[in-house]
Write a protein that holds these residues in place. Sequence first.
Motif, PDB file in Angstrom:
ATOM      1  N   TYR A  10      12.698  82.559 -41.498  1.00  0.00           N
ATOM      2  CA  TYR A  10      14.058  83.068 -41.326  1.00  0.00           C
ATOM      3  C   TYR A  10      14.894  82.762 -42.566  1.00  0.00           C
ATOM      4  O   TYR A  10      14.762  81.693 -43.157  1.00  0.00           O
TER       5      TYR A  10
ATOM      6  N   ILE B  82      18.164  82.267 -42.764  1.00  0.00           N
ATOM      7  CA  ILE B  82      19.471  81.824 -42.277  1.00  0.00           C
ATOM      8  C   ILE B  82      20.006  80.759 -43.226  1.00  0.00           C
ATOM      9  O   ILE B  82      19.249  79.949 -43.756  1.00  0.00           O
TER      10      ILE B  82
ATOM     11  N   THR C  21       9.845  78.633 -41.101  1.00  0.00           N
ATOM     12  CA  THR C  21      10.033  79.665 -40.078  1.00  0.00           C
ATOM     13  C   THR C  21      10.036  81.085 -40.629  1.00  0.00           C
ATOM     14  O   THR C  21       9.793  82.032 -39.882  1.00  0.00           O
TER      15      THR C  21
ATOM     16  N   LEU D 145      13.634  74.580 -43.466  1.00  0.00           N
ATOM     17  CA  LEU D 145      13.594  75.443 -42.286  1.00  0.00           C
ATOM     18  C   LEU D 145      13.192  76.869 -42.654  1.00  0.00           C
ATOM     19  O   LEU D 145      12.402  77.513 -41.945  1.00  0.00           O
ATOM     20  N   GLN D 146      13.721  77.368 -43.753  1.00  0.00           N
ATOM     21  CA  GLN D 146      13.369  78.721 -44.184  1.00  0.00           C
ATOM     22  C   GLN D 146      11.885  78.831 -44.505  1.00  0.00           C
ATOM     23  O   GLN D 146      11.222  79.809 -44.141  1.00  0.00           O
TER      24      GLN D 146
ATOM     25  N   VAL E 227      17.971  73.293 -45.068  1.00  0.00           N
ATOM     26  CA  VAL E 227      17.934  74.754 -44.943  1.00  0.00           C
ATOM     27  C   VAL E 227      16.686  75.310 -45.623  1.00  0.00           C
ATOM     28  O   VAL E 227      15.984  76.169 -45.066  1.00  0.00           O
TER      29      VAL E 227
ATOM     30  N   ILE F 276      17.510  70.842 -37.991  1.00  0.00           N
ATOM     31  CA  ILE F 276      18.720  71.597 -37.635  1.00  0.00           C
ATOM     32  C   ILE F 276      19.904  70.646 -37.479  1.00  0.00           C
ATOM     33  O   ILE F 276      21.036  70.967 -37.868  1.00  0.00           O
TER      34      ILE F 276
ATOM     35  N   THR G  12      23.335  79.218 -35.511  1.00  0.00           N
ATOM     36  CA  THR G  12      22.376  80.325 -35.559  1.00  0.00           C
ATOM     37  C   THR G  12      20.943  79.803 -35.511  1.00  0.00           C
ATOM     38  O   THR G  12      20.080  80.366 -34.820  1.00  0.00           O
ATOM     39  N   TRP G  13      20.670  78.716 -36.239  1.00  0.00           N
ATOM     40  CA  TRP G  13      19.332  78.120 -36.186  1.00  0.00           C
ATOM     41  C   TRP G  13      18.985  77.708 -34.753  1.00  0.00           C
ATOM     42  O   TRP G  13      17.861  77.944 -34.280  1.00  0.00           O
ATOM     43  N   ARG G  14      19.935  77.101 -34.052  1.00  0.00           N
ATOM     44  CA  ARG G  14      19.668  76.655 -32.683  1.00  0.00           C
ATOM     45  C   ARG G  14      19.466  77.843 -31.745  1.00  0.00           C
ATOM     46  O   ARG G  14      18.648  77.786 -30.820  1.00  0.00           O
TER      47      ARG G  14
END
Length: 415
Positions: A200, A202, A198, A194-195, A191, A176, A208-210
């Motif tokens: 998500y 985003i 998770t 992370l997607q 990104v 993040i 928003t991630w935090r």
Amino acid sequence: MLALLLLLSFTQVSESESLMVKILDRSLEAEDRMEHLADLAMLDGPLLLEEVIKVKNLARGDYLADFARCLGRCGSSATGELRKLLRSKVPEVNAEAVYALSIIADNDDFARGRLRMAKEPVESRVAALRALDHLGSPFARVEALRRLATATGPLLIEAMQILDRRRREEDIPYLIDVVADRTGMAQNLAVRMLQERTGYKIGPDARTWRWFLVKHRVEGTPFRSLETEGEKNVTLVYLGVPILGERVVFVLDSSSSMTERMRDSLLAKKKGDQAVEELAGLLPRLPHTGEFGVIFFESSVRAFSDTKLLSWTQEGVAKAIEFMRSNLFRGGTNIYDALETAFAYRDVEEVVLLTDGEPTVGKILDTEKILARVRKWNRWRNIRVSAISFSAPRRAQKFLQLLARENSGDIQIFD
């Protein structure tokens, strides 16, 4: 399975021996002998130092890195020669020596020491970090996390790739931070990571991630989405291929077959016109802090800028579009020389290749050898290579798929 592994090992040894005979054959032209050295460097398996050292005085220019890589396959007997190459001013040669000496030492100290040398070429620090990973060192992840905050370019991408292979929940806050503090390739890769971890969807919105990270911590639940929340990450796209970097080279087929229409539509534009117009619409939307290049290839190769990538300006974009729209589609398909030209740009971080066929002209026509050369050029640079097939035959599609897969890119196939 054991029998298959033994057979593959024997095949590699036999091929290495055959290539070594050709390399040492003084009746061949020096350039041909060095091409065989480049092929030998791409194989695995042990080599004898007394054989490899015979070509020491022959290896020049780009081939010196191949010589260094072959030395690395000689094991501890080549330590002295490899240490001499640490003084080389050629980054790729230095990197091969660092990697080989790290693997030969079989401990963390040498690689970590080179990694901490800020004045070392970035290629050498990439080699040191990769060696830690290949040695299975627990310090590989530690050093990779440190580089998220301090490194740039290929070293930062190497660190992110290591963390992607060694996934841990506690890495998420660091990723993040990359989204918050970086732009371009690193931000977009963070990104994506992370997607994938998770669920998500985003985009590059660190706040928003935090928020979701804190939400799951307060609830005591894993950072996983039960349903799609937030907006899908929107990136620049060229004919279905996401553009993640800020320094991008577009390599477009300009052969005569690009004047044909796509196989699946008689009403569609000609392939060449569609490729040009799609790119003409994309260039104005590239990051204004970025750089770009455009290369056309047919029997020959023509670049909009021969020596360096162009900084994004409205005037530069307008001239590039004029250059593209004035292009004539003719001749053969020189994929090798086009890719060689793209990789010659020192700061490029992403290459997008579009073609409708297999190589028909150029220095190398064998697609396996083209893939091998790209592996060599990209060994320490971590350039993302994506590919677009415009009604290319199945064999060409397979080549493009391998090219993208081996270089962390995307593939888009149009029939």
